[in-house]
Design an enzyme around this catalytic site. Structure first.
Site, PDB file in Angstrom:
ATOM      1  CG  ASP A 220      -1.917  -1.119   1.275  1.00  0.00           C
ATOM      2  OD1 ASP A 220      -1.837  -2.016   0.423  1.00  0.00           O
ATOM      3  OD2 ASP A 220      -2.792  -1.094   2.169  1.00  0.00           O
TER       4      ASP A 220
ATOM      5  CE  LYS B  67      -4.745   1.777   3.716  1.00  0.00           C
ATOM      6  NZ  LYS B  67      -3.495   1.188   4.271  1.00  0.00           N
TER       7      LYS B  67
ATOM      8  CE  LYS C  36      -6.526  -1.642   3.464  1.00  0.00           C
ATOM      9  NZ  LYS C  36      -5.122  -2.132   3.596  1.00  0.00           N
TER      10      LYS C  36
END
Length: 250
Positions: A108, A172, A207
């Site tokens: 990430d 995300k 996400k």
């Protein structure tokens, strides 16, 4: 928008808990450093059958060893250019290399949002392009947009569209460290951009992360994604919820 566990029967609530856990990135980024702590996290993740465990790079080796011994298929995730998004590509590529060598399957990476906001958009996107080119195709690249840093929804849509063109695997929402965490309005902008521009059989993943502490909050993100993509989107390859405390409630 009044989703509440009291609205479900006991069996429905259990099914919903299982669904949330199945897409959970169980996140622990608080400087854990003992073998007992890491093994406890892994045991809890295996017991609850979560999608992934997200740890600092320094803790990946221990977790990877434990998961292999347990013959678990839970994915290992780490973070880079975190949490401020202002590292050089050289620093980030070193972290990426280290994370994958220690057993991570996913990384990430924080989008260079300071550069974007300073009208250095091409530099910000070039950084992500370098990351995409550097990361093996069998590894998952999630980009943390840090939506709380942006006042304009149009900026979030533009970033999402460009990152789709750069073939990132997941968006995300937030680091959970610097700004407001996940936000339904900004998450909707990302999901609608994915729905409009994502190519291929599998749409770009999403996400929700940052400040999601209750089942009721998690349900709202699941419902939002289902409205746009249908129930089939709510599976680990396209949808995750990043949280550290949610597992205790479920």
């Amino acid at each position: 928008d009044k989703s509440n566990s009291t609205m479900f029967s006991e069996s429905e609530s259990q099914i919903l808990n299982r669904k949330i856990l199945s897409v959970l990135d169980f996140t622990k980024l608080e400087g854990l450093n003992t073998q007992e702590q890491i093994e406890s996290i892994c045991q809890k993740a295996i017991y609850h059958q979560v999608a992934a465990i997200c740890l600092e790079i320094c803790n990946l080796k221990l977790a990877n060893t434990f998961l292999k011994k347990a013959q678990s298929s839970i994915s290992l995730v780490s973070v880079s250019n975190f949490p401020d998004g202002d590292q050089s590509f050289e620093q980030t590529s070193d972290e990426i290399d280290q994370a994958f060598s220690f057993g991570a399957n996913e990384i990430d990476i924080v989008f260079p949002y300071h550069q974007y906001l300073a009208n250095q958009k091409s530099k910000a996107f070039n950084f992500i392009q370098k990351c995409r080119d550097f990361i093996p195709k069998n590894k998952i690249l999630k980009i943390i947009i840090e939506t709380g840093a942006f006042e304009k929804i149009d900026d979030i849509s533009e970033i999402s569209k460009t990152l789709i063109d750069l073939n990132v695997d997941f968006f995300k929402t937030s680091t959970g460290k610097n700004y407001q965490g996940a936000c339904l309005e900004k998450s909707k902008a990302i999901l609608l951009t994915i729905e409009k521009y994502s190519q291929g059989a599998t749409p770009t993943g999403f996400k929700a992360s940052g400040g999601i502490k209750t089942k009721e909050q998690a349900v709202k993100y699941i419902e939002l994604a289902q409205i746009i993509f249908g129930k089939e989107y709510i599976q680990p390859k396209t949808f995750r919820i990043g949280a550290s405390q949610l597992i205790e409630q479920l």
